[in-house]
Each structure stands twice: as structure tokens, then as C-alpha cells.
Scaffold this motif. Structure first.
Motif, mmCIF file in Angstrom:
data_model
loop_
_atom_site.group_PDB
_atom_site.id
_atom_site.type_symbol
_atom_site.label_atom_id
_atom_site.label_comp_id
_atom_site.label_asym_id
_atom_site.label_seq_id
_atom_site.Cartn_x
_atom_site.Cartn_y
_atom_site.Cartn_z
ATOM 1 N N LYS A 28 1.242 -1.351 0.215
ATOM 2 C CA LYS A 28 0.026 -0.018 0.273
ATOM 3 C C LYS A 28 0.729 1.304 0.407
ATOM 4 O O LYS A 28 1.215 1.396 0.858
ATOM 5 N N PHE A 29 1.618 2.078 -0.922
ATOM 6 C CA PHE A 29 2.050 3.131 -1.367
ATOM 7 C C PHE A 29 1.300 4.209 -1.090
ATOM 8 O O PHE A 29 0.089 4.260 -1.443
ATOM 9 N N GLU A 30 2.016 5.412 -0.229
ATOM 10 C CA GLU A 30 1.188 5.913 -0.417
ATOM 11 C C GLU A 30 0.987 7.260 -1.713
ATOM 12 O O GLU A 30 0.634 7.742 -1.706
ATOM 13 N N LYS A 31 2.487 7.144 -2.504
ATOM 14 C CA LYS A 31 1.647 7.491 -4.303
ATOM 15 C C LYS A 31 2.891 6.333 -5.102
ATOM 16 O O LYS A 31 3.669 5.823 -4.289
ATOM 17 N N GLU A 32 2.470 6.158 -6.244
ATOM 18 C CA GLU A 32 3.030 5.903 -7.553
ATOM 19 C C GLU A 32 3.746 6.251 -7.987
ATOM 20 O O GLU A 32 4.294 5.599 -9.055
ATOM 21 N N THR A 33 3.714 7.301 -8.231
ATOM 22 C CA THR A 33 4.552 8.136 -9.563
ATOM 23 C C THR A 33 4.522 9.338 -8.544
ATOM 24 O O THR A 33 3.494 10.287 -7.706
ATOM 25 N N HIS A 34 5.170 10.084 -8.800
ATOM 26 C CA HIS A 34 6.215 11.314 -8.068
ATOM 27 C C HIS A 34 6.682 12.512 -9.335
ATOM 28 O O HIS A 34 7.443 12.386 -10.449
ATOM 29 N N ASP A 35 5.914 13.751 -9.254
ATOM 30 C CA ASP A 35 6.443 14.470 -9.892
ATOM 31 C C ASP A 35 7.250 15.127 -9.415
ATOM 32 O O ASP A 35 6.836 16.123 -8.733
ATOM 33 N N TYR A 47 13.723 10.409 -4.802
ATOM 34 C CA TYR A 47 12.177 10.366 -3.801
ATOM 35 C C TYR A 47 13.015 9.403 -3.762
ATOM 36 O O TYR A 47 12.517 8.219 -3.875
ATOM 37 N N TYR A 49 9.563 6.445 -2.054
ATOM 38 C CA TYR A 49 8.718 5.605 -2.039
ATOM 39 C C TYR A 49 8.236 5.426 -0.783
ATOM 40 O O TYR A 49 9.307 4.248 0.170
ATOM 41 N N LYS A 115 5.374 -4.571 -9.931
ATOM 42 C CA LYS A 115 4.559 -3.419 -9.665
ATOM 43 C C LYS A 115 5.221 -2.029 -10.253
ATOM 44 O O LYS A 115 6.992 -2.553 -10.162
ATOM 45 N N LEU A 117 6.832 1.563 -10.475
ATOM 46 C CA LEU A 117 6.685 3.013 -10.000
ATOM 47 C C LEU A 117 7.274 3.791 -11.013
ATOM 48 O O LEU A 117 8.537 3.744 -11.336
#
Length: 124
Positions: A28-35, A47, A49, A115, A117
């Protein structure tokens, strides 16, 4: 008698497989894409994850593969117990100006064994 034994074996196998399918680990990721937004040329950016094991079994990450040679990844090497967390730190070193999107393939023993990222941004 052979029929009864065969039927019992099939029922036991079915119950065992069903129970094994219910006891799994899951990210359960906080988010799977980082800008990153705008980043400077030839200056590495990183970054981290963060994830939690939302399953019933420990998560074991076997590998995290960047999709290009300009990126590297570090990850939690020890099993992550249920309800505990881990990290995957990705680093990107931009060698060319312009927009970018890079992926990291995470391989593990989770219900979703592969998965992806993603990081993105613009190199100035």
C-alpha cells in the motif's frame, strides 16, 4: 472406496489452495508516481517511496529495476511484516534537457508480484 478417497483429496487440495490465496502480502504505497517538477541538468535528484504491508504475510522485495541507465534504486532488503512499512529510494541523474518519465519495476512476493513506480519532471 477409491472414489471417496479421490473426492476427499480434491476437496482438501481446494481448501488448501483457497486458504493460501487468502494469506498474502500486499503493498500500500502512499503514492506510485512522483513529479519532481523542474530540476537542474546533471544534478541527481532522489525520491523515497514509502509503503505499508497491508497483507497477512511478510513482503519480500526481490528486485527493483530502473528502465534506464540514468536511474538507480535502493530498497528495503529485509522482509516487511504485516502492518509495518518499508521504502524504495529512487535516484535520477538527468543528462539531457527536456521532459522525462522514468519507471522502476518492483518485483516481490505480493499479490501483485510486479509493480511499476514512476517519476517525471522537466530538466532545465
Amino acid at each position: 472406496m477409491k472414489k471417496i478417497t479421490s473426492i476427499c483429496a480434491v476437496v482438501i487440495a481446494f481448501i488448501s489452495l483457497t486458504a493460501m490465496g487468502m494469506l498474502t502480502s500486499e503493498f500500500k504505497f502512499e503514492k506510485e508516481t512522483h513529479d519532481f517538477g523542474k530540476i537542474p541538468l546533471n544534478k541527481p535528484v532522489s525520491y523515497e517511496y514509502k509503503f505499508t504491508n497491508s497483507g497477512d504475510e511478510p513482503i519480500i522485495i526481490s528486485d527493483v529495476q530502473p528502465t534506464c541507465g540514468c536511474s538507480v534504486a535502493e530498497f528495503t532488503k529485509t522482509p516487511v511484516k504485516p502492518s509495518e512499512g518499508g521504502t524504495i529510494k529512487v535516484t535520477f541523474n538527468a543528462a539531457a534537457k527536456g521532459p522525462f518519465t522514468k519507471s522502476f519495476i518492483v518485483k516481490s512476493n505480493t499479490k501483485t508480484p510486479v509493480k511499476t513506480l514512476t517519476i517525471k519532471g522537466i530538466v532545465e
